[in-house]
Design a protein around this motif. Structure first.
Motif, short mmCIF file in Angstrom:
data_model
loop_
_atom_site.label_atom_id
_atom_site.label_comp_id
_atom_site.label_asym_id
_atom_site.label_seq_id
_atom_site.Cartn_x
_atom_site.Cartn_y
_atom_site.Cartn_z
N GLU A 185 0.84 -1.20 0.00
CA GLU A 185 0.00 0.00 0.00
C GLU A 185 0.87 1.25 0.00
OE1 GLU A 185 -4.25 -1.07 2.03
OE2 GLU A 185 -2.67 -0.32 3.34
N ASP A 188 2.14 1.77 -3.45
CA ASP A 188 1.08 2.26 -4.33
C ASP A 188 0.69 3.69 -3.99
OD1 ASP A 188 0.81 0.03 -5.89
OD2 ASP A 188 -0.69 -0.91 -4.59
N ALA A 189 0.57 3.96 -2.69
CA ALA A 189 0.09 5.27 -2.26
C ALA A 189 1.02 6.39 -2.71
CB ALA A 189 -0.08 5.31 -0.75
N PHE A 190 2.31 6.07 -2.88
CA PHE A 190 3.22 7.11 -3.34
C PHE A 190 3.33 7.14 -4.86
CE2 PHE A 190 4.41 6.97 1.07
CZ PHE A 190 4.51 8.31 1.35
N GLY A 191 2.46 6.37 -5.53
CA GLY A 191 2.39 6.47 -6.98
C GLY A 191 3.43 5.67 -7.72
N SER A 192 3.81 4.49 -7.21
CA SER A 192 4.73 3.65 -7.95
C SER A 192 4.02 3.02 -9.14
CB SER A 192 5.24 2.49 -7.08
OG SER A 192 5.76 2.97 -5.90
N THR A 193 4.75 2.85 -10.24
CA THR A 193 4.22 2.03 -11.32
C THR A 193 4.40 0.57 -10.90
OG1 THR A 193 6.37 1.92 -12.37
CG2 THR A 193 4.96 3.73 -13.03
N GLN A 196 8.04 -0.29 -10.82
CA GLN A 196 8.75 0.33 -9.68
C GLN A 196 8.45 -0.43 -8.41
OE1 GLN A 196 7.27 4.34 -10.09
NE2 GLN A 196 9.26 5.10 -10.77
N LYS A 200 11.54 -1.90 -6.58
CA LYS A 200 11.95 -1.11 -5.43
C LYS A 200 11.41 -1.66 -4.11
CE LYS A 200 12.18 3.26 -7.94
NZ LYS A 200 13.63 3.47 -7.97
N ASN B 74 -7.74 7.40 -1.86
CA ASN B 74 -6.62 7.35 -2.81
C ASN B 74 -6.65 6.08 -3.66
OD1 ASN B 74 -5.75 5.54 -0.90
ND2 ASN B 74 -3.75 6.48 -0.60
N LEU B 76 -6.56 2.98 -3.00
CA LEU B 76 -5.88 1.72 -2.67
C LEU B 76 -6.93 0.63 -2.69
CD1 LEU B 76 -3.41 2.67 0.19
CD2 LEU B 76 -2.90 2.13 -2.18
N ARG B 100 -1.85 7.84 -10.68
CA ARG B 100 -0.48 7.84 -10.16
C ARG B 100 0.02 9.27 -9.96
NH1 ARG B 100 0.77 3.20 -13.05
NH2 ARG B 100 1.45 4.30 -14.91
N ARG B 103 -1.51 10.63 -6.88
CA ARG B 103 -0.89 10.04 -5.69
C ARG B 103 0.50 10.60 -5.47
NH1 ARG B 103 -2.12 3.68 -6.75
NH2 ARG B 103 -4.12 3.49 -5.72
N ARG B 104 1.21 10.89 -6.54
CA ARG B 104 2.57 11.40 -6.40
C ARG B 104 2.60 12.85 -5.94
NH1 ARG B 104 5.60 8.99 -11.78
NH2 ARG B 104 5.64 6.84 -11.04
N VAL B 132 10.20 7.65 -7.00
CA VAL B 132 9.30 7.09 -8.01
C VAL B 132 8.84 8.18 -9.00
CG1 VAL B 132 8.47 5.17 -6.59
CG2 VAL B 132 7.21 7.30 -6.60
N GLN B 133 8.93 9.43 -8.57
CA GLN B 133 8.59 10.51 -9.50
C GLN B 133 9.72 10.80 -10.47
OE1 GLN B 133 7.27 14.19 -7.69
NE2 GLN B 133 6.25 13.05 -6.07
#
Lengths: 280, 405
Positions: A185, A188-193, A196, A200, B74, B76, B100, B103-104, B132-133
């Protein structure tokens, strides 16, 4: 019961094997590739003088165990012992067979494990195949392996791969599935593809489990050495195989002990690599 | 415009949610739906708005759907139906790529069990969102370090999460969420895994940070005291539905249903509210920098008759009155010459019921002081306002009377 005709399973399998034989070219590519790898690996390994090889491996063990003395001492005396008995070049052949099989198992096994972890349907299809691969007596693989790849190192590698790959696949799958929901989570919450997330988070988290699988694959590949010698894969296995034929207990044990030493070295080394890195 | 607007947001767990959804629209109860279809209603038609810069607390017991609700925000967890508007864009209808991006850039999350990556150092954990960005290494390091400074963890960059205490780990979680500079922070029971004293510290710190940053915070908790302490507004959930939304005062004084009433009945407001709830930002002068003229001007500007004096570190030195200051201006004396050092002080955690005496006898606002630093001031009206509403007091009296007679 006896009224039912006997199912022609054996005929069916033979037919499939015959049919596959028609695609000669299909097997040339892996055959060439594996042959090339094994030959070059064994040539390369044999090219290194024994004394240098012993020093290098002892040094590696020394650093891999964070400068403890037990394993390096074992590596040093174990290899000296094998050299003394005159099994050095056989050991090199065996080592290249094992490393090639284990390498292919890992290169194929990890992606399959990842695929299984990502997809439930794939998991439910691959799991029984893995069960089949592991429980089918390993001798059975030798037959089609010879049909398709002739005799020598290559079918030995193929049979070893089939037998040795399942733990890597299974434990890769398990390792990825075991990563806690919260970390998934977070990722995902930080916007990983998805990629990633895999590289990661999931693979680093699963690394220890995957390495345990790789270790198992190496051990299983080693256990196939004697069986593979029946179809002409040269090395320590051949010595054992001959000793069986000649009822030569002494020779058999000598080659067997050399195999055990090799197994312990490979096992402890891969395990110490695993311990060394991850911060628990 | 509201920062976040949630409309008819519903989550039904299980296969084939359509039938359950129909039943839900006919106001069938959660238990009934489970019996009829085998589906669980996670969140039932949630509607609310969150304003920019607000701390919005979602409260409920376990199983009330609060954690599901925050994950719907968000995505999830995928909503079954409904909309989540963030800055006027519907998150529920977005494609993966847009989601995404949101979320970023806009939403960050803090997790109950911290959700830190054990194989990454503190710094690498905080960098994760930026990594990740695709932010450049130097830039993300700088941002991560300043984010760690913000939560008071400078110097811990190269440690691993398991080398830190729970409170510190959650600071890392917070720093990681802040490093992206999001508009909205989603905090899922962020402090629930911490022991009570640390929890309180973290609450204070969050409030401090919030004063500086003015993020929109959605905070999930099962702890009413926590909700009352930090929430600008509180939502109470039961069985996946929202039963009441309101300010802490609303919730305490006008519980809209028996459920809420039972929730809050044990709460004695004069004990729940502490000095830090009712204090306001003080007007101060800095004795090391400002003279009587500045003090005079500041009092004129804000219409007050006395002003607190601090040093550069915000340590409380004393108070000066307008009268004294104007004399000092004429006689050309410094603030320190006329300062009155004997001022009434209280700690931020002092409950209101212990404040009554001090506040009623003091001629000047109370100074709220923690470790020598002036945190705020309390004026008499604020204490009364916090306790205003005879309701509960009356109720208590009538029960005492009843039992007495």
């Amino acid at each position: 019961m006896s009224l039912l005709p006997r199912l022609p399973l054996a005929d069916g399998i033979d037919a499939v094997v015959d049919w596959l034989k028609g695609f000669d070219g299909l097997f040339d590519v892996p055959k060439e590739f594996i042959g090339f790898t094994v030959n070059h690996l064994s040539n390369g390994l044999s090219f290194i003088p024994a004394w240098l090889f012993i020093i290098l491996l002892t040094g590696l063990a020394f650093f891999a165990t964070k400068k403890r003395l037990g394993l390096p001492a074992f590596v040093f005396f174990g290899l000296m012992f094998i050299h003394n008995l005159g099994y050095w070049s056989d050991m090199m052949l065996t080592l290249s067979l094992v490393l090639t099989s284990a390498g292919i198992s890992v290169i194929l096994g990890i992606p399959f494990g990842i695929w299984m972890a990502k997809n439930k349907t794939v998991e439910s299809i691959i799991t029984p195949i893995l069960d089949f691969m592991q429980t089918m007596p390993a001798f059975v693989y030798l037959i089609p392996a010879v049909v398709f790849f002739g005799i020598g190192m290559v079918p030995g590698v193929i049979a070893s791969v089939i037998f040795a790959m399942p733990p890597t696949v299974r434990l890769t799958n398990l390792g990825i599935r075991q990563v806690s929901t919260e970390l998934i989570e977070a990722s995902d919450a930080f916007g990983s593809t998805p990629l990633q997330k895999l590289f990661k988070v999931q693979l680093p988290m699963a690394k220890k489990t995957i390495m345990a699988g790789v270790n198992q694959s190496i051990m299983l590949a080693l256990s196939m050495v004697v069986i593979a010698s029946m179809i002409g894969a040269a090395g320590l296995g051949t010595k054992v195989y001959y000793a069986v034929g000649r009822n030569d207990a002494g020779g058999g044990f000598e080659a067997g002990i050399a195999l055990v030493i090799l197994a312990i070295i490979l096992d402890r080394l891969t395990q110490s690599f695993n311990r060394q890195k991850g911060v628990a | 415009m509201a920062k976040i607007k949630v409309e008819n947001l519903t989550k039904i767990f299980g296969k084939k949610p359509k039938k359950a959804l129909d039943l839900l629209n006919k106001n069938t109860s959660k238990d009934e739906i489970l019996k009829l279809t085998g589906n669980t209603v996670g969140v039932n038609k949630a509607d609310f708005e969150v304003q920019d810069g607000e701390i919005f607390v979602i409260m409920g017991l376990s199983g009330s759907g609060k954690s599901t609700l925050v994950r719907l925000l968000n995505r999830l967890i995928e909503p079954t139906t409904g909309n989540v508007w963030i800055d006027g864009v519907d998150l529920a209808a977005m494609g993966d790529k847009e989601l995404r991006e949101v979320r970023r850039k806009k939403l960050s999350m803090v997790f109950q069990k911290f959700g830190l990556f054990p194989f990454r150092t503190v710094l690498e954990n905080v960098e994760f969102g930026l990594e990740v960005q695709g932010v450049e290494k130097d830039e993300r390091k700088a941002k991560a370090i300043s984010s760690l400074e913000l939560v008071g963890l400078a110097g811990y960059e190269n440690m691993y999460p398991n080398e830190l205490s729970g409170g510190m780990q959650q600071r890392v979680g917070l720093a990681r969420a802040l490093a992206n500079d999001p508009d909205v922070l989603l905090m899922d029971e962020a402090f629930s895994a911490l022991d009570p004293l640390i929890r309180k510290d973290m609450q204070d710190e969050l409030l401090d940070l919030q004063q500086k940053m003015q993020k929109t915070i959605i905070f999930i908790t099962h702890d009413l005291d926590e909700a009352l302490r930090i929430g600008d507004r509180i939502t109470i959930m039961k069985d996946g539905s929202i039963v009441q939304v309101g300010t802490p005062e609303d919730i305490l004084t006008n519980p809209e249903s028996d459920y809420v009433e039972r929730f809050v009945e044990d709460v004695d407001r004069s004990k729940v509210f502490t000095a830090s709830h009712v204090m306001k930002r003080p007007e101060t002068v800095n004795a090391e920098k400002d003279g009587p003229r500045v003090a005079m001007q500041r009092m004129k500007d804000t219409g007050i008759s006395s002003i607190y004096v601090t040093n550069r570190k915000k340590e409380l030195l004393g108070i000066v009155s307008a009268e004294e200051v104007s004399k000092a201006v004429k006689e050309n004396r410094s603030l320190l010459d006329i300062i009155e050092e004997n001022v009434p002080t209280v700690h931020p955690d002092t409950p209101l019921n212990e404040l009554f005496d001090v506040v009623s006898t003091s001629p000047v606002p109370l100074a709220v002081v923690e470790e020598g630093l002036l945190k705020g001031i309390i004026i008499r009206g604020a204490v009364l306002a916090a306790l205003s509403s005879g309701q509960e007091v009356n109720k208590d009296e009538s029960t005492t009377e009843a039992s007495a007679s």
